[in-house]
Each structure stands twice: as C-alpha cells, then as structure tokens.
Scaffold this active site. Structure first.
Site, mmCIF file in Angstrom:
data_model
loop_
_atom_site.group_PDB
_atom_site.id
_atom_site.type_symbol
_atom_site.label_atom_id
_atom_site.label_comp_id
_atom_site.label_asym_id
_atom_site.label_seq_id
_atom_site.Cartn_x
_atom_site.Cartn_y
_atom_site.Cartn_z
ATOM 1 N N ASN A 90 3.170 -2.793 -15.575
ATOM 2 C CA ASN A 90 2.374 -2.339 -14.441
ATOM 3 C C ASN A 90 0.957 -2.060 -14.926
ATOM 4 O O ASN A 90 0.771 -1.380 -15.936
ATOM 5 C CB ASN A 90 3.016 -1.068 -13.862
ATOM 6 C CG ASN A 90 2.469 -0.703 -12.496
ATOM 7 O OD1 ASN A 90 1.376 -1.124 -12.115
ATOM 8 N ND2 ASN A 90 3.221 0.076 -11.738
ATOM 9 N N THR B 323 3.009 0.971 -7.116
ATOM 10 C CA THR B 323 4.059 0.040 -7.519
ATOM 11 C C THR B 323 3.506 -1.352 -7.795
ATOM 12 O O THR B 323 2.393 -1.690 -7.406
ATOM 13 C CB THR B 323 5.138 -0.093 -6.422
ATOM 14 O OG1 THR B 323 4.574 -0.748 -5.283
ATOM 15 C CG2 THR B 323 5.678 1.269 -6.013
ATOM 16 N N CYS B 324 4.346 -2.155 -8.449
ATOM 17 C CA CYS B 324 3.995 -3.536 -8.799
ATOM 18 C C CYS B 324 4.163 -4.464 -7.607
ATOM 19 O O CYS B 324 4.488 -5.642 -7.780
ATOM 20 C CB CYS B 324 4.887 -4.022 -9.925
ATOM 21 S SG CYS B 324 4.413 -3.403 -11.524
ATOM 22 N N ASP B 325 3.999 -3.957 -6.412
ATOM 23 C CA ASP B 325 4.172 -4.767 -5.213
ATOM 24 C C ASP B 325 2.822 -4.785 -4.514
ATOM 25 O O ASP B 325 2.275 -3.736 -4.188
ATOM 26 C CB ASP B 325 5.243 -4.122 -4.320
ATOM 27 C CG ASP B 325 5.610 -4.997 -3.139
ATOM 28 O OD1 ASP B 325 4.720 -5.697 -2.613
ATOM 29 O OD2 ASP B 325 6.778 -4.976 -2.746
ATOM 30 N N ASN B 366 10.594 0.580 -7.946
ATOM 31 C CA ASN B 366 9.868 0.582 -9.218
ATOM 32 C C ASN B 366 10.242 1.776 -10.098
ATOM 33 O O ASN B 366 9.504 2.133 -11.007
ATOM 34 C CB ASN B 366 8.348 0.589 -8.996
ATOM 35 C CG ASN B 366 7.760 -0.804 -8.791
ATOM 36 O OD1 ASN B 366 6.683 -1.098 -9.237
ATOM 37 N ND2 ASN B 366 8.492 -1.677 -8.114
#
Lengths: 376, 376
Positions: A90, B323-325, B366
């Site tokens: 991340n 988050t990685c979204d 996450n």
C-alpha cells in the site's frame, strides 16, 4: 463450481448467505499462473481474501504476499510466511504501521510520494522500496483512477531521492486495473516502466525489479482470455523492452488466485413486480452490495448465477440485496434473466465470488451479520 | 460539533478512526422534530445508527421504531421498547424473520408485493400492514430508485387483498429519498397517497394511517431548509388533501435524529501530489468509503471537515480513504479545499457523521477494523 463445493452445499446445506471456497482450486490457480509466467514471483494480494486456510496453503506452495496493511502482514506471518516473502504494497501507510512492519522483519515497501518516502527512511531504514507509476487502465472492468502512483518524472526524482535517504531503490510498479481483459494494457505499461528503468540506471540508481501488479481476469458472465495468453503477451513485452537483462519480475494476483475458487450461496427473499403488467421482476437476495458484493457497484463485476430452475423459461430481472437502501441493487441495466419459476425461499448460487467479497461485507448494515465462510 | 464532543476529543484523544456521538443532541433533535410535526408519531429509523445508547435514550423519550430486520427489532426490544412501538418497515423480509418478529409481539409490517403479503398472512396473521407506494425523489441527495414500493393501481389491489387475507389494511407509506431538501417532494407524494387513500376508503378498505417516511435533511456543507419549514409544508399538504379527517401520521426519521449528533475523528495518513506541478493535493485519511463513509459514493453526501489549520491558506484537494482500492476515494469532483499546512499525522474531524456510518463499515477490508464508537 468445483465438485467439492457442490458436495458441501448438498451435504451441509449451510445457512445463507455464506461463501464456500475450495482451497484446492486456490492451489490449482497458483500453479497455473506460475506455469504461465515462470520467470515471475507471485505475491498473493492478501486483500482479495485473507482467510487463514488460503494463506496457509499459499505459504506451503512457496508464495510471497502483497499486504495492504499491518494487519494483513500479521495474518501472513501467523500463517507461517517468512518476513522476506512479504511486501507492504500500500502506498498509503501510517508511519506507526511502517514501524510495526519493520520491527517484524518486513523490508519491502511501496511508495509513490515524497511524504511516504520520508516516513520509510525514518521508520524502515535501508529497506527495499519500489515506486508506483501511473499507467492507463483501459480494458479493466474495475479501473483504478489516479489514486495510486505518480507521474514518471516524479517517480524518477523520488527514486533518486530514495537512494540519498539511505533506502534501497529496488524497483518500479504499476497496476493496469483489476479484472483487466486486455493484454495491451500490460504492454503499454511495461514500455513505460522500461523507459524509466533505463533512465534510472543511467542516472546511477541500482533499480532491479519490475512489479507488474495484478488484474488478471476471472471468468464471470463473459469469457476472458486464457492466462497463458496473458503470460505470453506480458513476457513478450518484457523481453522486447528489457532484452536479455530481465529484471526481477513481481506479480500480485488476488482475484485470479481465489476468484473462481469460491461460491456464495444465497437465498431468494422475494420475487415481485412493481405493477401487474411490468415485464421485469425484482429478485431480492439475502446478500447485496453491503453484504459483500461491493464490486457490483456500477454493475462493474457481473456475477453468474445458478438456480434450482436453470434450463426452464426465463424472463428479465432486476436483482437487489435485502437492505432498506435502494443503492443496494446489484443489476438493473445488465440484462440479467432468471427462471420464471424462481421464488422466495429458493437457494441461488453466485459463481466465482471467492475474491473481494468477505472483507467488503459491512459489519451489520440494517442489522445483518456478515456472511459465513466455509473453506473446504 | 457539540461542546461535549469537542471536550471528549480534547480530553480522551481517542484512537482514530472513531465516531464520537453526543446522545443529548439525539434528544434535542427528537424534541425539535416532534415540535415541528406535533400531529405525527416518530418511528426512529434504527438503521441510521442502532447503538444501544441511542435506542435507550429514544425509548425513554417515548419514541417508536422503524426496524429493517429482525436483528434491529431485537435491539429495540433489548433497549426496552414495547413491541407495539415497533414497525417492521422493510418490504423485503424472510418469512422466518416475519415469524420471529410476530412471536415477539410485532404487529405492524410494511409490504409492497403480493409475495410479501402472503408471507405476512401466513406468519403474522391479523397484523397491521401498510403498503409502500412509488413516488418521485426529486431533490434528494440520496434518492431511492424503484427498489421499494409499487405503482398505485397495484397498491390498491394489494390493500384490498390484505383484508381478504385476514390482515389489517392499516395504511400507506412512501419515501421521498434521503437527505431530501425540497418540501415539494413531500407535497406531491402526499397528494398521490391521499387519492389512493380515498379510493380505498370508497372500496370499503378501512385504511387509517399515512407513513411519510424519512428523508429530512441534515446540514453538511450546504445549508438546508429548517425542519420547521418542512413540518409546516408537510402538515399543510396533509390538511389540504385530507381536510379535517387526518389519518394517523407516521414519520421515520433516521439521519435527522442522529446525523449532526456525531463526529468522526480521523487521521491524515498522507498528503501528496501526482506530479511536482500538480495543483491538486491528494489527502488520504484513515477512514474511507469502506470504513463507513459509504454515502460518499458518487460524492452524494458531502461532509464538512475541521482541521487543526482551519483559517490558514487553502488549496484544492482530492480526498481518499486508506485502502488499496481506488474506488475508495471520497471527493474528487466536489471542489473541496483544505489548508496547505495539512500533513500526515494531523487529526481531522468529519462533522455530522452520526448517521449511516458505523453500520456500513466493512468488517475488515484491507485488514482494517471498523471504526471505534464512543457515545458521550
């Protein structure tokens, strides 16, 4: 649906909604991907499904791990993963989380900004770092916008700065978007990364790794290219742009590893029409967007359904979740059709739902508990 | 932010992200709404925030409750609510949940389809039922599409059928959309309901209640009309269309009761730019769309922020979650500006976040745990 999942559903008839996931299929997918891209190292994207049985199996197979948070790193270590097999991927990390990860032996970190680089220099000194660059996402069903990555020029400056700050300027990464169905997206991104790679080497930066991200597609309703096609296209582009001096190649599959290994079993709560002569029925399930099916937002990911009446006459439907929230509607514009005989109480299966479902589930929206999980 | 919340944040400095909610403000909002619409009965929409301290306080004030699930009914009963003060307001219910509610004394149920009516006739015999009709949602920041409700002609047929099935055809309901800023939406809906009401009475159906739903707006970034304006417009429309024979009036506020009673306290994780000369900074918080701020989807609900640098020079920002979204981006198009001095580690407060936050939070996307909750 794998035979093991079908048998579990038949024998156990678990309460709905639930996810049933076949861990053997996870292994098959891992082996299939490794065979398609033998020169790359697989870092499983833990966020796709962090369940312990999955991590355990992947540790056994020698997988590495791409973690989005300190909590995911912890889960990998608990499953027996070696710290050196874990990348903290991340680009947005609290410094306290960087420190905690470093203290447990993590030495590989993503970044895409000066702010993050300085945190890493302070709290993870000497670690391998890789810079994420912005690339196009055309062809992805779940594209990634500009949230992660930076422009090439900035990436170059930051990689030089990384070395000056005592970090190891290990590599570059990009992501072409999730459920990416076009190999051309990888080819364009690899070309872009290769140019920067060469630039950096010429500037004296010892960059050695390219991280191709994830995004390999899973079959939902529509056919997708075979992974071998992707592997060949990607490795071809790498060879074209890097020649014989191939860097370390990292890939971060999540959906590809676990997506088609899982099935959500749900129950039809209601079938209704809004007017007597309305041709479209509304089918309400006991799972919806806030129960885990978050990727149906904008009808992006189109799951395939199995019902007890498959093969009988069908008609058009809108499919929605069970909550009092009207945005909790899965498919209204994607031309779904379901059997006319479908009724309240019927069980219905959502195929290829092993990825990005359990973790998205809200803790209790409208009072509903998250779906149960069964790993078989 | 109420003085009590400000003091708690100062004295306790709770770990972020968290919600701090002033239960006294809940009481004030309840009393203010009751004063603005004295002829109506308040059924608090539990889904807005089902925390026990809120339900306890509202039980003490004599509130009734609109529950979306059996689990919410249970929470109300646990808080001491009488079964006759609870309406099971979701038109989509498993028959097992209807039965469980009926067994605990619930006698008021919503429906909008024949399928649901038959479940109610079987599993909640003799209960009061009310039919939800489709109305326009113009002016709502969180509109409700066609998921709930049915067309007028169908509603009429179903209400007649309800009586035939041994149920009590108690009333009609509608919902003009959440965070509704226009009184005209209520006026149009009331006119529509009144026509059907008269039709039904002429057909011999003893309908006695109109449920106006919720949707009363809370102040986020933009000013909204005062609740007194809404009360006057709504009661004026009721008088115009029902004359002296006013039916029982039910309202189902959620956001209005708890929205401005709560503040989310978060931390800035990173401030960055995508290129050196990019005028827009990205500000990443430790809470995002999947940590509870689900109503920022499509930038619908625009929260107001407080930072330690308020009043200093500002610049344009994109605001995103941790988050990685990449869909975990809160505001990219809504022209947010934040102080240039804002940096990683700063605390930041999101005002009026007492409604529709805690329950939406994903269980662990996450790896991040849901936000903590503090009721003061």
């Amino acid at each position: 649906m794998t035979p093991k999942i079908a048998q579990f559903l038949r024998d156990a008839a678990p309460a709905t909604p639930c996810l049933v996931l076949d861990v053997d299929r996870v292994e098959e997918n891992y082996r299939r991907l490794q065979a398609a891209m033998p020169q790359s190292r697989i870092y499983y994207a833990v966020k796709a499904n962090p369940a312990a049985p999955i991590l355990d199996r992947l540790v056994g197979l020698g997988s590495s791990f791409d973690a989005a948070s300190y909590e995911e790193i912890s889960a990998c270590l608990d499953a027996g993963a070696a710290p050196e097999s874990i990348s903290y991927g991340n680009t947005i990390k609290k410094e306290s989380a960087i420190k905690a990860a470093f203290d447990r032996g993590i030495r590989m970190f993503a970044f895409d900004s000066e702010g993050e680089l300085k945190k890493l220099a302070r709290s993870a000194p000497g670690s391998r770092v890789y810079c994420r660059i912005l690339v196009g996402n055309d062809g992805a069903e779940w594209p990634l916008s500009r949230k992660f990555g930076c422009e090439i020029e900035m990436a170059k400056a930051l990689m030089i700065q990384a070395a000056e700050l005592g970090l190891d300027p290990f590599g570059l990464s990009f992501h072409v978007g999730s459920q990416q169905t076009k190999t051309t997206a990888y080819e364009a991104a690899i070309a872009k990364a290769a140019m920067l790679f060469t630039d950096l080497q010429e500037a004296g930066v010892k960059v050695r790794m390219v991280n191709l991200g994830g995004g390999y597609p899973v079959r939902y309703r529509a056919e997708v290219p075979e992974i071998d096609t992707f592997g060949a296209a990607i490795m071809g582009a790498m060879a074209q742009h890097f020649g014989n001096a191939l860097p370390d190649i990292v890939i971060e599959p999540g959906r590809f590893i676990v997506g088609d290994a899982g099935v959500v079993s749900a129950e039809v709560v209601l079938v209704s029409r809004k007017a007597e002569n309305d041709p479209v029925r509304w089918v309400y399930l006991d799972i919806g967007r806030f129960g885990g099916l978050a990727e149906t937002e904008g009808e992006s990911i189109k799951y395939d359904f199995r019902t007890p009446h498959d093969g009988e006459d069908e008609g058009p439907v809108t499919i929605a979740g069970p909550t009092c929230d009207s945005t909790d509607t899965l498919y209204e514009k994607s031309n779904y059709r379901l059997p006319l005989a479908l009724d309240a109480g019927d069980r219905i299966e959502l195929l290829a739902t092993g990825a990005y479902v359990t973790t998205y589930a809200s803790q209790r929206f409208n009072g509903f508990a998250p779906l149960a999980e069964h790993y078989v």
